[in-house]
Design a protein around this motif. Structure first.
Motif, PDB file in Angstrom:
ATOM      1  N   VAL A  27    -114.540 -40.722  36.511  1.00  0.00           N
ATOM      2  CA  VAL A  27    -113.741 -41.215  37.634  1.00  0.00           C
ATOM      3  C   VAL A  27    -114.759 -41.690  38.671  1.00  0.00           C
ATOM      4  O   VAL A  27    -115.810 -42.159  38.277  1.00  0.00           O
ATOM      5  N   ALA A  28    -114.517 -41.575  39.938  1.00  0.00           N
ATOM      6  CA  ALA A  28    -115.547 -41.864  40.941  1.00  0.00           C
ATOM      7  C   ALA A  28    -116.422 -40.621  41.043  1.00  0.00           C
ATOM      8  O   ALA A  28    -116.472 -39.927  42.042  1.00  0.00           O
ATOM      9  N   GLY A  29    -117.074 -40.327  39.950  1.00  0.00           N
ATOM     10  CA  GLY A  29    -117.802 -39.090  39.707  1.00  0.00           C
ATOM     11  C   GLY A  29    -117.404 -38.657  38.307  1.00  0.00           C
ATOM     12  O   GLY A  29    -116.988 -39.480  37.492  1.00  0.00           O
ATOM     13  N   THR A  30    -117.471 -37.373  38.023  1.00  0.00           N
ATOM     14  CA  THR A  30    -117.106 -36.873  36.695  1.00  0.00           C
ATOM     15  C   THR A  30    -116.263 -35.622  36.815  1.00  0.00           C
ATOM     16  O   THR A  30    -116.613 -34.700  37.558  1.00  0.00           O
ATOM     17  N   ASN A  31    -115.141 -35.603  36.095  1.00  0.00           N
ATOM     18  CA  ASN A  31    -114.350 -34.386  35.945  1.00  0.00           C
ATOM     19  C   ASN A  31    -114.811 -33.701  34.669  1.00  0.00           C
ATOM     20  O   ASN A  31    -114.928 -34.348  33.630  1.00  0.00           O
ATOM     21  N   TYR A  32    -115.079 -32.420  34.756  1.00  0.00           N
ATOM     22  CA  TYR A  32    -115.402 -31.613  33.583  1.00  0.00           C
ATOM     23  C   TYR A  32    -114.249 -30.647  33.355  1.00  0.00           C
ATOM     24  O   TYR A  32    -113.841 -29.937  34.280  1.00  0.00           O
ATOM     25  N   HIS A  54    -125.320 -40.269  44.821  1.00  0.00           N
ATOM     26  CA  HIS A  54    -125.622 -40.662  46.195  1.00  0.00           C
ATOM     27  C   HIS A  54    -124.777 -39.911  47.233  1.00  0.00           C
ATOM     28  O   HIS A  54    -125.111 -39.896  48.402  1.00  0.00           O
ATOM     29  N   GLU A  55    -123.685 -39.283  46.789  1.00  0.00           N
ATOM     30  CA  GLU A  55    -122.856 -38.504  47.717  1.00  0.00           C
ATOM     31  C   GLU A  55    -123.458 -37.142  48.021  1.00  0.00           C
ATOM     32  O   GLU A  55    -123.107 -36.505  49.001  1.00  0.00           O
ATOM     33  N   ASN A  56    -124.332 -36.662  47.126  1.00  0.00           N
ATOM     34  CA  ASN A  56    -125.070 -35.415  47.333  1.00  0.00           C
ATOM     35  C   ASN A  56    -124.167 -34.236  47.694  1.00  0.00           C
ATOM     36  O   ASN A  56    -124.428 -33.510  48.651  1.00  0.00           O
TER      37      ASN A  56
END
Length: 77
Positions: A27-32, A54-56
């Motif tokens: 997604v706008a990142g990763t769902n695990y 980059h969102e850290n």
């Protein structure tokens, strides 16, 4: 990294906390989606979100399902 978040939400500690299966969703990142053995014949399914680099931001426990068995399918929730 999310064990303490789950323990806080459940109001208990887990002596056993072993990931036995996982799936990912981009997604706008990763769902695990992680199946975790928490002792005896009890399992929980966790949905953990990892933001883009980059969102850290730290890993976050988005949601979870309890009262699962080893043979229960790990699916999106």
């Amino acid at each position: 990294k999310v064990k303490s978040q789950l323990e806080e939400k459940e109001g208990k500690t887990f002596d056993v906390f072993t990931a036995v299966e996982f799936k990912t969703q981009m997604v706008a990142g990763t769902n695990y989606f992680i199946k975790v053995h928490v002792g005896n014949d009890e399992f929980m399914h966790l949905r953990v979100f990892k933001s883009l680099p980059h969102e850290n931001k730290p890993l976050s426990l988005h949601s979870y399902q309890g009262s699962k068995a080893k043979h229960d399918e790990l699916a999106y929730f």
